[in-house]
Enzyme design. Structure first.
Site, short mmCIF file in Angstrom:
data_model
loop_
_atom_site.label_atom_id
_atom_site.label_comp_id
_atom_site.label_asym_id
_atom_site.label_seq_id
_atom_site.Cartn_x
_atom_site.Cartn_y
_atom_site.Cartn_z
N ASN A 19 60.48 -45.24 -7.23
CA ASN A 19 60.54 -43.90 -7.83
C ASN A 19 61.51 -43.06 -7.00
O ASN A 19 61.81 -43.43 -5.85
CB ASN A 19 59.13 -43.27 -7.92
CG ASN A 19 58.58 -42.89 -6.55
OD1 ASN A 19 59.21 -42.16 -5.79
ND2 ASN A 19 57.39 -43.38 -6.23
N ASN A 68 45.97 -45.42 -9.14
CA ASN A 68 46.61 -46.41 -10.00
C ASN A 68 45.83 -47.72 -10.15
O ASN A 68 46.33 -48.67 -10.76
CB ASN A 68 48.03 -46.71 -9.49
CG ASN A 68 48.92 -45.50 -9.50
OD1 ASN A 68 49.44 -45.08 -8.47
ND2 ASN A 68 49.08 -44.89 -10.67
N ARG A 87 54.03 -53.81 -7.02
CA ARG A 87 52.63 -53.35 -7.06
C ARG A 87 51.70 -54.28 -7.85
O ARG A 87 50.48 -54.11 -7.80
CB ARG A 87 52.55 -51.91 -7.62
CG ARG A 87 53.24 -50.88 -6.73
CD ARG A 87 52.75 -49.46 -7.01
NE ARG A 87 51.35 -49.27 -6.63
CZ ARG A 87 50.66 -48.13 -6.80
NH1 ARG A 87 51.25 -47.11 -7.38
NH2 ARG A 87 49.40 -48.03 -6.42
N ARG A 135 56.32 -44.97 -16.61
CA ARG A 135 55.56 -46.12 -16.10
C ARG A 135 54.75 -46.76 -17.23
O ARG A 135 55.10 -47.82 -17.71
CB ARG A 135 54.66 -45.68 -14.95
CG ARG A 135 55.41 -45.35 -13.67
CD ARG A 135 56.01 -46.59 -13.04
NE ARG A 135 56.75 -46.29 -11.83
CZ ARG A 135 56.22 -46.21 -10.62
NH1 ARG A 135 54.94 -46.41 -10.44
NH2 ARG A 135 56.99 -45.95 -9.57
N HIS A 164 54.45 -40.32 -13.18
CA HIS A 164 53.05 -40.51 -13.61
C HIS A 164 52.54 -39.17 -14.14
O HIS A 164 52.89 -38.11 -13.59
CB HIS A 164 52.15 -40.90 -12.42
CG HIS A 164 52.20 -42.36 -12.06
ND1 HIS A 164 52.20 -42.78 -10.74
CD2 HIS A 164 52.20 -43.47 -12.82
CE1 HIS A 164 52.22 -44.11 -10.72
NE2 HIS A 164 52.22 -44.55 -11.96
N ASP A 166 49.83 -37.74 -13.59
CA ASP A 166 49.14 -36.94 -12.57
C ASP A 166 50.08 -36.27 -11.58
O ASP A 166 49.64 -35.55 -10.69
CB ASP A 166 48.05 -37.76 -11.85
CG ASP A 166 48.61 -38.84 -10.93
OD1 ASP A 166 49.84 -38.99 -10.82
OD2 ASP A 166 47.78 -39.55 -10.31
N ALA A 253 56.57 -41.48 -0.41
CA ALA A 253 56.41 -42.60 -1.35
C ALA A 253 56.20 -42.09 -2.78
O ALA A 253 56.00 -42.88 -3.70
CB ALA A 253 55.21 -43.46 -0.94
N CYS A 259 46.75 -38.77 -6.13
CA CYS A 259 47.08 -40.21 -6.18
C CYS A 259 46.31 -41.01 -5.14
O CYS A 259 46.12 -42.21 -5.30
CB CYS A 259 48.53 -40.48 -5.87
SG CYS A 259 49.73 -39.50 -6.68
N1 ARG Z 1 54.95 -45.37 -4.59
C1 ARG Z 1 53.94 -45.32 -5.61
C2 ARG Z 1 54.53 -45.71 -6.94
O1 ARG Z 1 55.68 -45.41 -7.18
C3 ARG Z 1 53.33 -43.95 -5.67
C4 ARG Z 1 52.21 -43.86 -6.66
C5 ARG Z 1 51.64 -42.48 -6.80
N2 ARG Z 1 50.53 -42.50 -7.66
C6 ARG Z 1 50.25 -41.62 -8.65
N3 ARG Z 1 49.15 -41.75 -9.28
N4 ARG Z 1 51.10 -40.69 -9.00
O2 ARG Z 1 53.90 -46.34 -7.76
#
Ligand code: ARG
Length: 264
Positions: A19, A68, A87, A135, A164, A166, A253, A259
Site C-alpha cells: 500500500n 483483516n 499476507r 483490496r 481498506h 476502515d 505499514a 486495524c
Molecule cells: N500493511 C497492511 C496491509 O497493507 C496494513 C493493513 C491495515 N489494516 C486495515 N484494516 N486497514 O494490508
C-alpha cells in the site's frame, strides 16, 4: 462487554510494499517503539473491553493487523482471502485460532478476495457496510449477504491511500459515523449521506491522513491515533470522547488503531 482480538508486534516490520503508506518505509520500523505503542493501545482497549491475543508468526509482519483476519458475527467468522501473496499465509493461522475457540469458520466461495473487518463494518443499526475497489472484490458483498443472511450495502473506494474501508469510515454509537469523502466514489458518498444524514461527520484531509477514521468505538470512547482540536470538539458535542493512542510505527505499514484490533 466488547471483546477484541489483538496480536503482539513481535515480528512486525515493513519488508514489502502493498500500500502507498509502506513506500519509503522498508526497514524503517523502530521495533522497540512499536512494542511500546502497541502495549499502550492494548492497555487502553483492555481498560474498556476484554482482549484476547493470537500468537504472532515469524515472517508474517502484518499479522498485527487483526482487523483483516475475517468478518466476525456472533460465533461465526468469514476468514479473509487476502489479495497479496505476502499476507495470504496469515489466513490459516487465524482460521485455526477461531476454530479452537469454537467459531463456525467459513470462507467465501471461489476464493473471492475479501479482507475481513478491514473492509466490512457494522454500524450501530447492525447494517453492514462493505468496501471494495482496492483490496476486497465487489462480489464479496453478495457472498457475505448469502452466508450471514443480513442487510448490507457496498461502498466503492477510489484512492489507493484509503485502500481498506476502515481507513476512511468508522461507524459510531447511536447512528453516527465519521468518514473521509475523497476516499469514496461519488455514489458511495451519496449512499452514506442518505443513510446517515446529519449523523455523519466528514473529516478534513489532515485528520484522514492521521487515520482519525481508523478508530475503535467502545461506549462513549473513540480511540484513534490523533485528532484535530476541531474533530475532538465535534465529537464531544455529540457525546463522544476521543482518546489518542500514538501508533506512528504502524502507520509506516498503513495501519492504525482500529486495524490493530478485531471485535470478536
Ligand atoms: N500493511 C497492511 C496491509 O497493507 C496494513 C493493513 C491495515 N489494516 C486495515 N484494516 N486497514 O494490508
Amino acid at each position: 462487554m466488547k471483546h477484541f482480538l489483538m496480536c503482539e508486534p513481535r515480528f512486525f516490520e515493513v519488508c514489502y510494499v502493498i500500500n502507498p503508506w509502506m513506500e519509503g518505509n522498508l526497514g524503517k520500523v523502530n521495533s522497540k517503539l512499536a512494542q511500546q505503542q502497541w502495549q499502550n493501545l492494548y492497555d487502553i482497549v483492555s481498560g474498556l473491553a476484554s482482549v484476547s491475543l493470537i500468537e504472532p508468526v515469524a515472517g508474517l509482519p502484518d499479522m498485527v493487523f487483526t482487523a483483516n483476519a475475517g468478518l466476525v458475527r456472533n460465533k461465526e467468522v468469514i476468514i479473509s482471502s487476502f489479495r497479496h501473496a505476502e499476507r495470504q499465509p496469515e489466513a490459516k493461522f487465524f482460521e485455526k485460532f477461531f476454530a479452537s475457540l469454537g467459531y463456525r469458520v467459513r470462507r467465501l466461495k471461489e476464493q473471492t478476495i475479501f479482507e475481513g473487518a478491514g473492509d466490512a463494518l457494522f454500524d450501530s443499526q447492525e447494517r453492514l457496510w462493505v468496501g471494495s475497489g482496492i483490496r476486497s472484490e465487489s462480489q464479496a458483498l453478495d457472498g457475505i449477504v448469502d452466508m450471514l443472511n443480513i442487510e448490507a450495502c457496498g461502498l466503492e473506494l477510489v484512492d489507493p491511500r484509503w485502500y481498506h474501508l476502515d481507513t476512511a469510515f468508522c461507524p459510531l454509537p447511536q447512528g453516527q459515523a465519521i468518514a473521509y469523502k475523497k476516499a469514496f466514489a461519488r455514489k458511495s458518498v451519496a449512499a452514506l449521506d442518505h443513510a446517515f444524514g446529519a449523523n455523519i461527520i466528514w473529516v478534513a484531509e489532515q485528520d484522514a491522513r492521521n487515520f482519525a477514521c481508523n478508530a475503535i468505538a467502545i461506549g462513549r470512547s473513540v480511540i484513534m491515533h490523533s485528532a484535530s482540536a476541531e474533530l475532538k470538539f465535534t465529537l464531544k458535542q455529540r457525546g463522544l470522547e476521543v482518546i489518542e493512542s500514538d501508533v506512528s510505527e504502524f502507520i509506516k505499514a498503513g495501519g492504525a488503531c482500529k486495524c490493530l484490533t478485531l471485535e470478536i
